[in-house]
Design a protein around this motif. Structure first.
Motif, PDB file in Angstrom:
ATOM      1  N   PHE A 155       0.830  -1.211   0.000  1.00 53.77           N
ATOM      2  CA  PHE A 155       0.000   0.000   0.000  1.00 53.77           C
ATOM      3  C   PHE A 155       0.863   1.260   0.000  1.00 53.77           C
ATOM      4  CE2 PHE A 155      -2.491   3.291   2.246  1.00 53.77           C
ATOM      5  CZ  PHE A 155      -3.635   3.310   1.470  1.00 53.77           C
ATOM      6  N   PHE A 156       2.047   1.157   0.585  1.00 50.69           N
ATOM      7  CA  PHE A 156       2.951   2.304   0.690  1.00 50.69           C
ATOM      8  C   PHE A 156       4.067   2.251  -0.355  1.00 50.69           C
ATOM      9  CE2 PHE A 156       1.053   1.485   4.831  1.00 50.69           C
ATOM     10  CZ  PHE A 156       0.426   2.692   5.043  1.00 50.69           C
ATOM     11  N   GLY A 157       3.916   1.378  -1.346  1.00 56.41           N
ATOM     12  CA  GLY A 157       4.891   1.285  -2.431  1.00 56.41           C
ATOM     13  C   GLY A 157       6.190   0.624  -2.029  1.00 56.41           C
ATOM     14  N   LEU A 158       6.160  -0.198  -1.007  1.00 54.46           N
ATOM     15  CA  LEU A 158       7.364  -0.854  -0.508  1.00 54.46           C
ATOM     16  C   LEU A 158       7.411  -2.301  -0.971  1.00 54.46           C
ATOM     17  CD1 LEU A 158       7.239   0.598   3.101  1.00 54.46           C
ATOM     18  CD2 LEU A 158       8.744   1.336   1.249  1.00 54.46           C
ATOM     19  N   GLY A 159       8.614  -2.788  -1.249  1.00 56.67           N
ATOM     20  CA  GLY A 159       8.812  -4.164  -1.676  1.00 56.67           C
ATOM     21  C   GLY A 159       8.993  -5.100  -0.496  1.00 56.67           C
ATOM     22  N   PRO A 160       9.125  -6.402  -0.781  1.00 58.27           N
ATOM     23  CA  PRO A 160       9.241  -7.414   0.279  1.00 58.27           C
ATOM     24  C   PRO A 160      10.441  -7.229   1.202  1.00 58.27           C
ATOM     25  CG  PRO A 160       8.945  -8.448  -1.880  1.00 58.27           C
ATOM     26  CD  PRO A 160       9.093  -6.986  -2.105  1.00 58.27           C
ATOM     27  N   GLU A 161      11.538  -6.692   0.701  1.00 54.92           N
ATOM     28  CA  GLU A 161      12.738  -6.498   1.517  1.00 54.92           C
ATOM     29  C   GLU A 161      12.742  -5.159   2.248  1.00 54.92           C
ATOM     30  OE1 GLU A 161      14.918  -9.002   1.929  1.00 54.92           O
ATOM     31  OE2 GLU A 161      13.486 -10.098   0.678  1.00 54.92           O
ATOM     32  N   ASP A 162      11.828  -4.286   1.880  1.00 51.65           N
ATOM     33  CA  ASP A 162      11.751  -2.955   2.480  1.00 51.65           C
ATOM     34  C   ASP A 162      11.039  -3.026   3.831  1.00 51.65           C
ATOM     35  OD1 ASP A 162      12.879  -2.154   0.067  1.00 51.65           O
ATOM     36  OD2 ASP A 162      10.958  -1.533  -0.785  1.00 51.65           O
ATOM     37  N   LYS A 163      11.033  -1.920   4.535  1.00 53.69           N
ATOM     38  CA  LYS A 163      10.375  -1.847   5.843  1.00 53.69           C
ATOM     39  C   LYS A 163       9.494  -0.604   5.916  1.00 53.69           C
ATOM     40  CE  LYS A 163      12.811  -5.162   7.905  1.00 53.69           C
ATOM     41  NZ  LYS A 163      12.258  -6.473   7.900  1.00 53.69           N
ATOM     42  N   LEU A 164       8.358  -0.757   6.566  1.00 50.65           N
ATOM     43  CA  LEU A 164       7.545   0.391   6.957  1.00 50.65           C
ATOM     44  C   LEU A 164       7.952   0.700   8.395  1.00 50.65           C
ATOM     45  CD1 LEU A 164       5.239   2.401   6.408  1.00 50.65           C
ATOM     46  CD2 LEU A 164       3.651   0.646   7.249  1.00 50.65           C
ATOM     47  N   LEU A 165       8.429   1.921   8.644  1.00 53.10           N
ATOM     48  CA  LEU A 165       8.966   2.283   9.958  1.00 53.10           C
ATOM     49  C   LEU A 165       8.034   3.186  10.755  1.00 53.10           C
ATOM     50  CD1 LEU A 165      12.715   2.801   9.019  1.00 53.10           C
ATOM     51  CD2 LEU A 165      11.621   0.775   9.985  1.00 53.10           C
ATOM     52  N   GLY A 166       6.856   3.472  10.218  1.00 54.14           N
ATOM     53  CA  GLY A 166       5.898   4.255  10.980  1.00 54.14           C
ATOM     54  C   GLY A 166       5.350   5.412  10.187  1.00 54.14           C
ATOM     55  N   PHE A 167       4.820   6.392  10.936  1.00 52.64           N
ATOM     56  CA  PHE A 167       4.119   7.517  10.344  1.00 52.64           C
ATOM     57  C   PHE A 167       4.482   8.791  11.096  1.00 52.64           C
ATOM     58  CE2 PHE A 167       1.685   3.660   9.944  1.00 52.64           C
ATOM     59  CZ  PHE A 167       1.352   3.638   8.595  1.00 52.64           C
ATOM     60  N   PHE A 168       4.664   9.878  10.341  1.00 55.96           N
ATOM     61  CA  PHE A 168       4.885  11.177  10.966  1.00 55.96           C
ATOM     62  C   PHE A 168       3.612  11.985  10.778  1.00 55.96           C
ATOM     63  CE2 PHE A 168       6.659  15.256  12.059  1.00 55.96           C
ATOM     64  CZ  PHE A 168       7.548  14.915  13.057  1.00 55.96           C
ATOM     65  N   ASN A 169       2.917  12.246  11.874  1.00 55.75           N
ATOM     66  CA  ASN A 169       1.641  12.962  11.880  1.00 55.75           C
ATOM     67  C   ASN A 169       1.912  14.448  12.071  1.00 55.75           C
ATOM     68  OD1 ASN A 169      -0.597  10.564  12.560  1.00 55.75           O
ATOM     69  ND2 ASN A 169       1.482  10.132  13.229  1.00 55.75           N
ATOM     70  N   LEU A 170       1.273  15.287  11.260  1.00 57.59           N
ATOM     71  CA  LEU A 170       1.547  16.718  11.289  1.00 57.59           C
ATOM     72  C   LEU A 170       0.272  17.550  11.422  1.00 57.59           C
ATOM     73  CD1 LEU A 170       4.156  16.821   8.424  1.00 57.59           C
ATOM     74  CD2 LEU A 170       4.555  17.778  10.698  1.00 57.59           C
ATOM     75  N   GLY A 171       0.392  18.674  12.113  1.00 56.62           N
ATOM     76  CA  GLY A 171      -0.704  19.627  12.231  1.00 56.62           C
ATOM     77  C   GLY A 171      -0.197  20.918  12.833  1.00 56.62           C
ATOM     78  N   TYR A 172      -1.047  21.912  12.809  1.00 49.64           N
ATOM     79  CA  TYR A 172      -0.735  23.151  13.511  1.00 49.64           C
ATOM     80  C   TYR A 172      -0.986  22.932  14.996  1.00 49.64           C
ATOM     81  CZ  TYR A 172      -0.121  25.967   9.328  1.00 49.64           C
ATOM     82  OH  TYR A 172       0.351  26.501   8.149  1.00 49.64           O
ATOM     83  N   VAL A 173      -0.174  23.546  15.824  1.00 55.05           N
ATOM     84  CA  VAL A 173      -0.246  23.339  17.271  1.00 55.05           C
ATOM     85  C   VAL A 173      -1.325  24.230  17.873  1.00 55.05           C
ATOM     86  CG1 VAL A 173       1.030  23.402  19.437  1.00 55.05           C
ATOM     87  CG2 VAL A 173       2.222  22.832  17.316  1.00 55.05           C
ATOM     88  N   ARG A 174      -2.293  23.591  18.506  1.00 56.07           N
ATOM     89  CA  ARG A 174      -3.322  24.320  19.250  1.00 56.07           C
ATOM     90  C   ARG A 174      -2.917  24.378  20.716  1.00 56.07           C
ATOM     91  NH1 ARG A 174      -8.649  21.595  21.101  1.00 56.07           N
ATOM     92  NH2 ARG A 174      -7.312  19.905  20.501  1.00 56.07           N
ATOM     93  N   THR A 175      -2.473  23.235  21.226  1.00 54.88           N
ATOM     94  CA  THR A 175      -2.052  23.119  22.615  1.00 54.88           C
ATOM     95  C   THR A 175      -0.602  22.647  22.632  1.00 54.88           C
ATOM     96  OG1 THR A 175      -4.283  22.366  23.137  1.00 54.88           O
ATOM     97  CG2 THR A 175      -2.606  22.082  24.842  1.00 54.88           C
ATOM     98  N   PRO A 176       0.333  23.496  23.052  1.00 50.39           N
ATOM     99  CA  PRO A 176       1.743  23.079  23.042  1.00 50.39           C
ATOM    100  C   PRO A 176       2.019  21.962  24.043  1.00 50.39           C
ATOM    101  CG  PRO A 176       1.507  25.253  24.054  1.00 50.39           C
ATOM    102  CD  PRO A 176       0.155  24.847  23.559  1.00 50.39           C
TER     103      PRO A 176
END
Length: 194
Positions: A155-176
């Motif tokens: 789904f993420f365009g990765l092959g069998p030898e590759d690894k999915l290492l996670g996700f970086f979630n982004l947004g504007y900060v409402r509450t620091p």
């Protein structure tokens, strides 16, 4: 032009993980800023210049596509460990972000050991995190959900030898985030001078 070291030190020491409930709902980061974050990530150190990081960016309707994919895959693969609240969280959280960047690691035939490629991606993510902070954005690296599910790779365009290492979630900060704490570096350092 040299950077102000004190400003750089402050950037590093004030960066915090900022989570989805702390994001400003509905406020979308311009794509040109996301591209700048990715460009900075692209300049991470990499052994043999393999540049193993692979990014898949989700925004707008793409966030719903990601949410549906990961929730469905979790339901199909969790077996007896299935948890309804985790399933609902996988469906609900992505659309609350401005962007989510899937973090992949591509293997190169004859390339360095896998751990060195993982380390290179981690350096790219650190560049991403510091860049987001410099732009006044919030984000965090998540390795939950379908991250280590083999069936997720394609789904993420990765092959069998590759690894999915996670996700970086982004947004504007409402509450620091809260002020960070670290123990003294001296307690974690051996200094050999002779």
């Amino acid at each position: 032009m040299p950077l102000d070291p004190q400003q750089f030190n402050e950037l590093i020491r004030t960066r915090r993980s900022v989570f989805v409930p702390q994001f400003e709902p509905g406020k979308i980061i311009p794509d040109d800023i996301i591209w700048q974050l990715l460009e900075n990530a692209n300049w991470a150190p990499t052994h043999k210049r393999t540049e193993p990081w692979r990014f898949t960016v989700f925004t707008g309707a793409g966030l719903h596509k990601l949410a549906d994919f990961q929730a469905t895959l979790y339901k199909e693969t969790a077996g007896f460990k299935f948890n309804e609240s985790k399933y609902e969280k996988l469906r609900a959280l992505p659309p609350q972000c401005s962007h989510i960047i899937a973090l992949g690691m591509a293997r190169s035939p004859g390339g360095p050991p896998e751990i060195e490629e993982v380390e290179a991606v981690a350096c790219a993510v650190q560049n991403l995190a510091l860049s987001a902070h410099a732009y006044g954005l919030g984000g965090f690296w998540s390795s939950g959900g379908v991250t280590y599910t083999e069936a997720a790779k394609a789904f993420f365009g990765l092959g069998p030898e590759d690894k999915l290492l996670g996700f970086f979630n982004l947004g504007y900060v409402r509450t620091p985030g809260s002020a960070g704490k670290r123990g003294p570096v001296q307690a974690k350092t051996r200094w050999v001078a002779e």
